[in-house]
Design a protein around this motif. Structure first.
Motif: not given
Lengths: 116, 119
Positions: B94, B96, B101-104, B106-108
């Motif tokens: 990801s 980040d 953690i609350t943003s896109g 952190n998409v894996l």
């Protein structure tokens, strides 16, 4: 305990109809991300859609949308106009800011079968 | 962009053999991780890295080593393969490293997976 629950092990839907896959989560963390992944029979994990815990609007991505109800701790996936290629395993998952590993916590999955 | 590339896709080992699963990403992602997927148990985190030179253990690290000498590469080493390590392995990354953690960010993004069988 931090947990994702998917209560539907398997579901059927008729092609071109909409289907809702359920997901509830349990966490005391205020900052988290919620994800849905699709795993077709070929085995890869395909990211579908994301919802942040502070997002006020429900996320949408093409035919995928989320029904995010924070107070009820649920984030159900809605697939509109189902296609045969939607037949797959669907996983709901969560990442927590309080978890230093930032691992994805997965549910057990829902197997969706689209009937022609 | 290639995304996350894993090799090999399939591997058969004998008990006691060692091997390395390769993972490379070309997205300049800070965070990289390895998961294993077993029937009925979902995906479990083996090791992760929040940046070059930094690695740490996940839920099921025993029997595995990792290193992160560059931002792009995150190989997983099986030191002495055991039948219990028969599984499907996924590398994921990801953008980040966990601060957003609350943003896109952190998409894996997952690789295609590596199916390992230990006899």
């Amino acid at each position: 305990a931090q947990k994702i629950t998917q209560t539907q092990p398997g579901m059927f839907v008729q092609e071109k109809e909409a289907v809702t896959l359920d997901c509830t989560y349990d966490t005391s963390d205020q900052s988290y991300g919620l994800f849905w992944y699709k795993q077709p029979s070929s085995g890869e994990m395909i990211f579908l859609i994301y919802q942040g815990s502070y997002d006020e609007q429900n996320a949408t991505e093409g035919r995928y949308s989320l029904n995010f109800q924070k107070a009820r701790k649920s984030t159900n996936l809605v697939i509109s106009a189902s296609q045969l290629g939607d037949s797959a395993m669907y996983f709901c998952a969560m990442r927590l800011s309080m978890d230093s590993s930032y691992k994805l916590i997965f549910g057990s999955g829902t197997r969706l079968l689209v009937r022609p | 962009n290639a995304g996350v590339t894993q090799t090999p896709k399939f591997q058969v080992l004998k008990t006691g053999q060692s091997m390395t699963l390769q993972c490379a990403q070309d997205m300049n992602h800070e965070y990289m991780s390895w998961y294993r997927q077993d029937p009925g148990m979902g995906l479990r985190l083996i090791h992760y890295s929040v940046g070059a030179g930094i690695t740490d253990q996940g839920e099921v690290p025993n029997g595995y080593n990792v290193s992160r000498s560059t931002t792009e590469d995150f190989p997983l080493r099986l030191l002495s393969a055991a039948p219990s390590q028969t599984s499907v392995y996924f590398c994921a990354s990801s953008r980040d490293r966990g601060r957003l953690i609350t943003s896109g960010a952190n998409v894996l993004t997952f690789g295609a997976g590596s199916r390992l069988t230990v006899l």
